[in-house]
Design an enzyme around this catalytic site. Structure first.
Site, mmCIF file in Angstrom:
data_model
loop_
_atom_site.group_PDB
_atom_site.id
_atom_site.type_symbol
_atom_site.label_atom_id
_atom_site.label_comp_id
_atom_site.label_asym_id
_atom_site.label_seq_id
_atom_site.Cartn_x
_atom_site.Cartn_y
_atom_site.Cartn_z
ATOM 1 N N LYS A 48 -43.308 46.769 18.145
ATOM 2 C CA LYS A 48 -42.753 47.534 19.272
ATOM 3 C C LYS A 48 -41.241 47.679 19.243
ATOM 4 C CE LYS A 48 -45.561 48.949 20.925
ATOM 5 N NZ LYS A 48 -46.348 49.978 20.170
ATOM 6 N N HIS A 108 -45.114 44.020 10.016
ATOM 7 C CA HIS A 108 -44.545 43.252 11.131
ATOM 8 C C HIS A 108 -44.487 41.766 10.757
ATOM 9 C CE1 HIS A 108 -44.614 46.693 13.695
ATOM 10 N NE2 HIS A 108 -45.911 46.704 13.915
ATOM 11 N N SER A 138 -43.052 46.398 26.176
ATOM 12 C CA SER A 138 -43.760 47.360 25.335
ATOM 13 C C SER A 138 -44.970 46.696 24.654
ATOM 14 C CB SER A 138 -42.789 47.920 24.288
ATOM 15 O OG SER A 138 -43.420 48.865 23.464
HETATM 16 P P1 A3P Z 1 -41.957 51.852 24.541
HETATM 17 O O1 A3P Z 1 -43.305 51.226 24.663
HETATM 18 O O2 A3P Z 1 -40.884 51.012 25.171
HETATM 19 O O3 A3P Z 1 -41.911 53.257 25.015
HETATM 20 P P2 A3P Z 1 -43.365 50.663 17.209
HETATM 21 O O4 A3P Z 1 -43.374 51.984 16.545
HETATM 22 O O5 A3P Z 1 -42.608 49.610 16.477
HETATM 23 O O6 A3P Z 1 -44.742 50.235 17.623
HETATM 24 O O7 A3P Z 1 -42.524 50.827 18.563
HETATM 25 C C1 A3P Z 1 -43.045 51.572 19.645
HETATM 26 C C2 A3P Z 1 -41.940 51.762 20.656
HETATM 27 O O8 A3P Z 1 -40.978 52.690 20.124
HETATM 28 C C3 A3P Z 1 -42.450 52.368 21.960
HETATM 29 O O9 A3P Z 1 -41.582 51.891 22.986
HETATM 30 C C4 A3P Z 1 -42.256 53.852 21.678
HETATM 31 O O10 A3P Z 1 -42.250 54.664 22.826
HETATM 32 C C5 A3P Z 1 -40.892 53.809 20.996
HETATM 33 N N1 A3P Z 1 -40.603 55.010 20.215
HETATM 34 C C6 A3P Z 1 -41.372 55.607 19.290
HETATM 35 N N2 A3P Z 1 -40.792 56.722 18.826
HETATM 36 C C7 A3P Z 1 -39.604 56.833 19.467
HETATM 37 C C8 A3P Z 1 -38.536 57.786 19.433
HETATM 38 N N3 A3P Z 1 -38.596 58.846 18.654
HETATM 39 N N4 A3P Z 1 -37.471 57.571 20.240
HETATM 40 C C9 A3P Z 1 -37.410 56.483 21.035
HETATM 41 N N5 A3P Z 1 -38.392 55.559 21.129
HETATM 42 C C10 A3P Z 1 -39.473 55.731 20.346
#
Ligand code: A3P
Length: 296
Positions: A48, A108, A138
């Site tokens: 996340k 991860h 998140s």
């Molecule tokens: P939130 O749950 O706080 O919205 P991962 O890809 O490591 O699983 O992380 C997911 C998190 O990154 C989520 O956070 C998601 O919304 C956010 N995220 C994914 N793409 C993004 C982007 N282009 N800009 C900002 N945040 C992004």
């Protein structure tokens, strides 16, 4: 990917002292034997922390901003998640084996569990860290939509487990610190922050391009900024996880692309939780030069 019956939520299982999702832990022997290629690029994060975002940025750079090539498949199939193992499906390692070079891979895993082959081949690695308050929120919301994780319980229960490191991939504090330490001695590692990306994506994308040795025209930079904005990625079926296996992410419950901001923790932490979290942060992060921003 085809639909699948729900799988049982199983408790975590330790692999060499690190708690992993049981499905992943049982497949770790295969992950450990993963064969890297010299031109692999690994994107590593605690869950996340912006993995999907940085993956799409790298894809755009690799394909010179060709959004059709980036849209050739869902991100989960384009960027093999080497830790991934779900019952009855191809593992991340198997997917990686049939992915043409140059591969962009995702993990991860704590630094100690990264397959040796990636170090031996001196593969480039981008590590992305995010402030732990937003990660905790998140990650909790993600547990609700991803059955391969254990039952997270209530938010207060999950937050306690997060602070104690009793969650998938273990302690966030150790993860970011151990990878930071590795970055001091392993030159092929770029350590980045989610908050920096949100604050100034152009500056951060330039850093990524330089790290991977990509000439970056203004046009490619602007295309990449646009295509990888939260709004674009949320509506793009190839990045928003809408079509991945519901046992990995069930978007019918809540979207994977949730908020994409810094500071959502303020909507979830009570004053008491925040005070305790700050105390624990100070204790567990003492002695490191790492700094995190919980607002920008
Ligand atoms: P939130 O749950 O706080 O919205 P991962 O890809 O490591 O699983 O992380 C997911 C998190 O990154 C989520 O956070 C998601 O919304 C956010 N995220 C994914 N793409 C993004 C982007 N282009 N800009 C900002 N945040 C992004």
């Amino acid at each position: 990917m085809e639909a699948k019956e729900p799988v049982p939520r199983l408790p975590l299982k330790m692999v060499r002292g690190y708690p992993l999702m049981q499905y992943f832990a049982e497949n770790y022997a295969q992950v450990e034997k993963f064969q890297a290629r010299t031109d692999d690029l690994l994107i590593s994060t605690y869950a996340k922390s912006g993995t999907t975002w940085i993956s799409e940025v790298v894809e755009m750079l690799y394909f010179d901003g060709d959004t059709e090539k980036c849209g050739r498949d869902t991100i989960i199939n384009r960027v093999p998640f080497i830790d991934l193992a779900v019952p009855g499906h191809e593992t991340g390692v198997e997917l990686a084996a049939r992915t043409p070079s140059p591969r962009v891979l995702k993990t991860h895993l704590p630094v100690q569990l990264v397959p040796q082959s990636l170090w031996k081949k001196s593969c480039k690695i981008i590590y992305v860290a995010r402030n732990p308050k937003d990660v905790a929120v998140s990650f909790y919301k993600f547990h609700l939509i991803s059955r391969i994780h254990p039952d997270p319980g209530t938010w207060p229960e999950f937050l306690e487990n997060f602070m104690a490191g009793n969650v998938s991939y273990g302690s966030w504090y150790s993860h970011v610190k151990d990878w930071w330490e590795k970055a001091q001695t392993y030159p092929n590692l770029l350590y980045m922050f989610y908050e920096d990306m949100l604050e100034d994506p152009r500056r951060e994308i330039r850093k990524i391009a330089k790290f991977i040795g990509k000439d970056l025209s203004i046009e490619l930079l602007e295309k990449t900024v646009h295509h990888t904005s939260f709004e674009q990625m949320k509506t793009n079926p190839k990045t928003n996880y809408d079509s991945v296996l519901p046992i990995i992410v069930d978007n019918n419950i809540a979207p994977f692309m949730r908020k994409g901001i810094v500071g959502d923790w303020k909507n979830n932490f009570t004053v008491a939780q925040n005070e305790k979290f700050d105390r624990e942060f100070k204790r567990l992060m003492s002695g490191t030069t790492l700094c995190f921003r919980t607002y920008i």
